[in-house]
Design a protein around this motif. Structure first.
Motif, PDB file in Angstrom:
ATOM      1  N   LEU A   5       0.793  -1.340  -0.061  1.00  0.00           N
ATOM      2  CA  LEU A   5      -0.146   0.016  -0.128  1.00  0.00           C
ATOM      3  C   LEU A   5       0.979   1.210   0.179  1.00  0.00           C
ATOM      4  CD1 LEU A   5      -2.492   1.267   0.195  1.00  0.00           C
ATOM      5  CD2 LEU A   5      -2.608   1.183   2.782  1.00  0.00           C
ATOM      6  N   LEU A   8       4.124   1.345   2.063  1.00  0.00           N
ATOM      7  CA  LEU A   8       4.020   0.475   3.415  1.00  0.00           C
ATOM      8  C   LEU A   8       3.921  -0.758   2.934  1.00  0.00           C
ATOM      9  CD1 LEU A   8       1.409   2.770   5.108  1.00  0.00           C
ATOM     10  CD2 LEU A   8       3.884   2.926   5.163  1.00  0.00           C
ATOM     11  N   GLN A 138       7.400  -1.185  10.241  1.00  0.00           N
ATOM     12  CA  GLN A 138       6.142  -1.382  10.003  1.00  0.00           C
ATOM     13  C   GLN A 138       5.004  -1.227  11.167  1.00  0.00           C
ATOM     14  OE1 GLN A 138       5.301  -2.399   6.347  1.00  0.00           O
ATOM     15  NE2 GLN A 138       6.894  -1.119   6.676  1.00  0.00           N
ATOM     16  N   ARG A 141       3.597   2.266  11.383  1.00  0.00           N
ATOM     17  CA  ARG A 141       2.826   2.490  10.255  1.00  0.00           C
ATOM     18  C   ARG A 141       1.296   1.856  10.177  1.00  0.00           C
ATOM     19  NH1 ARG A 141       7.521   4.197   8.843  1.00  0.00           N
ATOM     20  NH2 ARG A 141       7.807   5.855   7.563  1.00  0.00           N
ATOM     21  N   ARG A 142       1.357   0.513  10.780  1.00  0.00           N
ATOM     22  CA  ARG A 142       0.368  -0.061  11.049  1.00  0.00           C
ATOM     23  C   ARG A 142      -0.664   0.542  12.084  1.00  0.00           C
ATOM     24  NH1 ARG A 142       3.147  -5.152  10.228  1.00  0.00           N
ATOM     25  NH2 ARG A 142       4.332  -5.099  12.369  1.00  0.00           N
ATOM     26  N   LEU A 145      -1.932   3.834  10.365  1.00  0.00           N
ATOM     27  CA  LEU A 145      -3.183   3.600   9.412  1.00  0.00           C
ATOM     28  C   LEU A 145      -4.459   3.054  10.021  1.00  0.00           C
ATOM     29  CD1 LEU A 145      -1.491   1.554   6.389  1.00  0.00           C
ATOM     30  CD2 LEU A 145      -2.346   3.847   6.420  1.00  0.00           C
ATOM     31  N   ARG A 148      -5.768   6.411  11.642  1.00  0.00           N
ATOM     32  CA  ARG A 148      -6.454   7.314  10.549  1.00  0.00           C
ATOM     33  C   ARG A 148      -7.885   6.800  10.309  1.00  0.00           C
ATOM     34  NH1 ARG A 148      -3.556   7.644   4.917  1.00  0.00           N
ATOM     35  NH2 ARG A 148      -4.479   5.860   4.496  1.00  0.00           N
ATOM     36  N   GLU A 149      -7.791   5.409   9.955  1.00  0.00           N
ATOM     37  CA  GLU A 149      -9.018   4.959   9.440  1.00  0.00           C
ATOM     38  C   GLU A 149     -10.180   5.175  10.620  1.00  0.00           C
ATOM     39  OE1 GLU A 149     -11.616   2.606   7.140  1.00  0.00           O
ATOM     40  OE2 GLU A 149      -9.679   3.400   6.926  1.00  0.00           O
ATOM     41  N   MET A 153      -7.807  11.634   9.673  1.00  0.00           N
ATOM     42  CA  MET A 153      -6.441  12.157   9.470  1.00  0.00           C
ATOM     43  C   MET A 153      -6.189  13.267  10.316  1.00  0.00           C
ATOM     44  SD  MET A 153      -3.712  11.306   7.794  1.00  0.00           S
ATOM     45  CE  MET A 153      -2.106  12.019   7.429  1.00  0.00           C
ATOM     46  N   VAL A 158      -4.004  10.530  15.409  1.00  0.00           N
ATOM     47  CA  VAL A 158      -3.174  10.419  14.283  1.00  0.00           C
ATOM     48  C   VAL A 158      -1.839  11.423  14.179  1.00  0.00           C
ATOM     49  CG1 VAL A 158      -3.188  10.966  11.602  1.00  0.00           C
ATOM     50  CG2 VAL A 158      -4.931   9.469  12.620  1.00  0.00           C
TER      51      VAL A 158
END
Length: 305
Positions: A5, A8, A138, A141-142, A145, A148-149, A153, A158
Motif C-alpha cells: 500500500l 507501506l 512497519q 505504520r500499522r 493507518l 487514521r481509519e 487524518m 493520528v
C-alpha cells in the motif's frame, strides 16, 4: 499473503508478479473469490512463470477456498523455490485451516531446515538488527493507518502517531546509514530478503539527500540481484518526484489540492508506462491504482474502468 500500500508493506499478498493473470488473481483474492484466485494462480504456475511468492500466494487462496491438498502442494513448491519466512507462514491467518492437518508440522520443519541451509552464509547479527528495524518501521505504520481509519487524518491520535513515526524513522535512518557505511548495501545474500527490504524501506522514508546518496548503491545491488528491481523502481520514482521530475514507473501518487483526492503523479513517456513496470516486476498501472481507490486515465484521455 502480503500487500503493498503506497510505500507501506503490510500483511496480505505479494504483488511482485508482472503477469496480468497474477494481478487478476490478486483482485479475486481481495474480492474474497478465493477459488477463482487459486485457479488463476494455477494458470500462472502451469506456464512455468511462478516464483516462491506466487506459489505461496496460490496456497493462501486455496487454503481459504477449502482445498487443503492444493494449498499444501503449493506451499511445498514455495519452500522448494526458496520461500524463507517461517514466522510469517506460521502466523498468516490465511493458512489457519491447515494447522490441524498432520502435514503442517512436517511442512514447517522442512521450511526451517531449508532456511537454516540458506542462512549459513548470512551475517546473522546484521540480519537480526535489520529485521528488528523492519518491524519497528512497519509497526508504527500499522498503528498510524489504523488510527487514521478510526479517528480521521486530522485527529489528535493520528497527529501524535505521526510525530512518533518521525522519531522512529530518524532513529532507524541513523542505524541503517551506519550499516551501509560499514557493509555497503545489505543485499539478500548477506542478510536475506526481509532484512534487505528493511534497508530499502528506511532509506525510502528518509530525506531526499539520504535517498540520493544511497540510490547508486541500490542500483548496483539490484543489477547483481542483491536488491529488488521493483523496490529500486519505487526509489527512483520517489527521488524524481521530490526533485519535481516526472516519475518513470508510476509508483508515486499525490493529493490533488483542489479535489482533495489522490491521483497519479506525473509520468515520463506515459504511453510506455506498463512496459517499464513489467520490466521491473510491477503489474499494470490500472490495477495498482485501483487498489488505492484511484481511477486511472491513460494518455489518450479515455477513462479506464
Amino acid at each position: 499473503m502480503k500487500r503493498t500500500l503506497l510505500m507501506l508493506i503490510l500483511s496480505c499478498i505479494s504483488l511482485t508478479a508482472a503477469a496480468q493473470t497474477a494481478t487478476d488473481a490478486f483482485a479475486k483474492y481481495e474480492a474474497k473469490e478465493y477459488r477463482a484466485s487459486g485457479e488463476m494462480y494455477d494458470k500462472v504456475l502451469k506456464a512455468g512463470n511462478g516464483t516462491a511468492s506466487d506459489y505461496y500466494n496460490a496456497a493462501c487462496s486455496w487454503a481459504l477456498a477449502g482445498n487443503k491438498n492444493k494449498a499444501f502442494a503449493h506451499l511445498e513448491q514455495a519452500v522448494a523455490k526458496g520461500y524463507t519466512s517461517v514466522k510469517h507462514m506460521q502466523q498468516d491467518s490465511d493458512l489457519s485451516s491447515l494447522h490441524a492437518d498432520k502435514r503442517w508440522p512436517k511442512l514447517v520443519e522442512d521450511l526451517k531446515k531449508s532456511v537454516a541451509a540458506i542462512e549459513t552464509s548470512y551475517n546473522q547479527p546484521l540480519k537480526n538488527e535489520l529485521e528488528s528495524i523492519y518491524e519497528t518501521d512497519q509497526q508504527i505504520r500499522r498503528e498510524f493507518l489504523a488510527a487514521r481509519e478510526k479517528h480521521g487524518m486530522e485527529s489528535v491520535e493520528v497527529k501524535a502517531l505521526g510525530h512518533k513515526m518521525e522519531q522512529i524513522d530518524k532513529e532507524n535512518q541513523e542505524k541503517v546509514v551506519a550499516i551501509i557505511e560499514q557493509h555497503g548495501w545489505p543485499g539478500k545474500s548477506m542478510v536475506g530478503m526481509q532484512a534487505s527490504t528493511a534497508a530499502f524501506l528506511v532509506i525510502q522514508h528518509a530525506p531526499q539527500e539520504i535517498m540520493e546518496k544511497y540510490l547508486p548503491l541500490m542500483r548496483m545491488a539490484a543489477a547483481k540481484g542483491e536488491a529488488s528491481n521493483n523496490h529500486l523502481a519505487m526509489m527512483e520514482d520517489r527521488v524524481r518526484m521530490n526533485k519535481g521530475l516526472p516519475q518513470l514507473y508510476g509508483s508515486q501518487v499525490q493529493m490533488n489540492p483542489e479535489t482533495k483526492q489522490w491521483e497519479l503523479y506525473k509520468v515520463e513517456d506515459e504511453s510506455n508506462l506498463d512496459k517499464r513496470r513489467a520490466e521491473v516486476g510491477l503489474g499494470p498501472i490500472k490495477e495498482y491504482l485501483k487498489r488505492m481507490g484511484v481511477e486511472y486515465t491513460p494518455p489518450s484521455g479515455e477513462s479506464v474502468k
